[in-house]
Design a protein around this motif. Structure first.
Motif, PDB file in Angstrom:
ATOM      1  N   GLN A 130      65.304  37.412 -78.818  1.00 46.17           N
ATOM      2  CA  GLN A 130      64.781  36.182 -79.404  1.00 46.17           C
ATOM      3  C   GLN A 130      63.710  35.558 -78.499  1.00 46.17           C
ATOM      4  O   GLN A 130      62.698  35.066 -78.986  1.00 46.17           O
ATOM      5  CB  GLN A 130      65.915  35.185 -79.656  1.00 46.17           C
TER       6      GLN A 130
ATOM      7  N   GLU B  40      61.582  39.389 -87.890  1.00 44.14           N
ATOM      8  CA  GLU B  40      61.761  38.072 -87.268  1.00 44.14           C
ATOM      9  C   GLU B  40      60.424  37.484 -86.838  1.00 44.14           C
ATOM     10  O   GLU B  40      60.148  36.312 -87.058  1.00 44.14           O
ATOM     11  CB  GLU B  40      62.719  38.166 -86.077  1.00 44.14           C
ATOM     12  N   LEU B  41      59.576  38.307 -86.247  1.00 47.93           N
ATOM     13  CA  LEU B  41      58.240  37.836 -85.867  1.00 47.93           C
ATOM     14  C   LEU B  41      57.457  37.422 -87.111  1.00 47.93           C
ATOM     15  O   LEU B  41      56.802  36.381 -87.118  1.00 47.93           O
ATOM     16  CB  LEU B  41      57.505  38.926 -85.090  1.00 47.93           C
TER      17      LEU B  41
ATOM     18  N   LEU C 162      62.938  43.388 -85.449  1.00 47.31           N
ATOM     19  CA  LEU C 162      62.064  42.608 -84.572  1.00 47.31           C
ATOM     20  C   LEU C 162      60.816  42.171 -85.325  1.00 47.31           C
ATOM     21  O   LEU C 162      60.416  41.002 -85.271  1.00 47.31           O
ATOM     22  CB  LEU C 162      61.685  43.459 -83.350  1.00 47.31           C
TER      23      LEU C 162
ATOM     24  N   ARG D 116      58.541  34.047 -88.379  1.00 47.13           N
ATOM     25  CA  ARG D 116      58.043  32.960 -87.528  1.00 47.13           C
ATOM     26  C   ARG D 116      56.543  32.727 -87.720  1.00 47.13           C
ATOM     27  O   ARG D 116      56.077  31.601 -87.605  1.00 47.13           O
ATOM     28  CB  ARG D 116      58.336  33.274 -86.059  1.00 47.13           C
TER      29      ARG D 116
ATOM     30  N   VAL E 272      60.416  37.329 -79.046  1.00 50.86           N
ATOM     31  CA  VAL E 272      59.777  36.891 -80.295  1.00 50.86           C
ATOM     32  C   VAL E 272      59.097  35.535 -80.079  1.00 50.86           C
ATOM     33  O   VAL E 272      57.959  35.329 -80.493  1.00 50.86           O
ATOM     34  CB  VAL E 272      60.799  36.828 -81.455  1.00 50.86           C
TER      35      VAL E 272
END
Length: 161
Positions: free
Chosen positions: A2, A63-64, A60, A67, A5
């Motif tokens: 996390q 999640e990026l 990964l 965001r 990221v």
């Protein structure tokens, strides 16, 4: 992972549309966690290969992407020792290139410029294991001086151009 990221998000926010950046993750657990991501076996010596990211890299990237509000496409790039220079294809997307294992020389150039490395090239650098390079949408990169098997994780940020 996390924290990695979050660092990537801050890097894109600070440098997107402005220029390249080199990032060294603050969390010492980042590189070991990245090395644990499932990935295909390294190809036989003398073969350079780029393959889509597996489940961990996809997570990964997702999640990026959440965001950044973008689609992020991961891939692993395997470079063999003494590879010829490898050049990125201009695709109008920003990219994050993380060296997982090995090292290489990287020369950034604007799309359409000659990427030939030279001692005075202002955007030439040696990338080593653990470093992440942010590549703006108007740049391409050329990897060379690969003396040991090198593994990269590339995250292509689609829709940033």
């Amino acid at each position: 992972m996390q924290s990695f990221v979050e660092e990537l998000v801050l890097c894109v926010a600070a440098n997107g549309g402005r220029g390249p950046a080199l990032l060294w993750p603050e969390d010492p657990r980042t590189l070991p966690a990245l090395l644990e991501l499932p990935r295909p076996a390294r190809p036989k010596p003398g073969v350079d290969l780029a393959v889509p990211g597996g489940p961990g890299a996809e997570e990964l990237a997702a999640e990026l992407g959440r965001r950044l509000h973008l689609r992020v496409r991961p891939l692993f790039r395997f470079l063999s020792a003494d590879s010829f220079a490898v050049e990125s294809a201009p695709n109008g997307a920003e990219s994050m290139v993380t060296v997982l294992e090995g090292a290489c020389r990287c020369v950034l150039s604007r799309v359409g410029e000659d990427p030939a490395p030279g001692p005075l090239h202002p955007l030439g650098m040696r990338l080593r294991s653990g470093s992440t390079l942010f590549v703006p949408h108007d740049r391409t990169y050329r990897l060379s001086e690969i003396h040991a098997p090198t593994t990269l994780l590339e995250l292509h940020l689609e829709g940033t151009g």
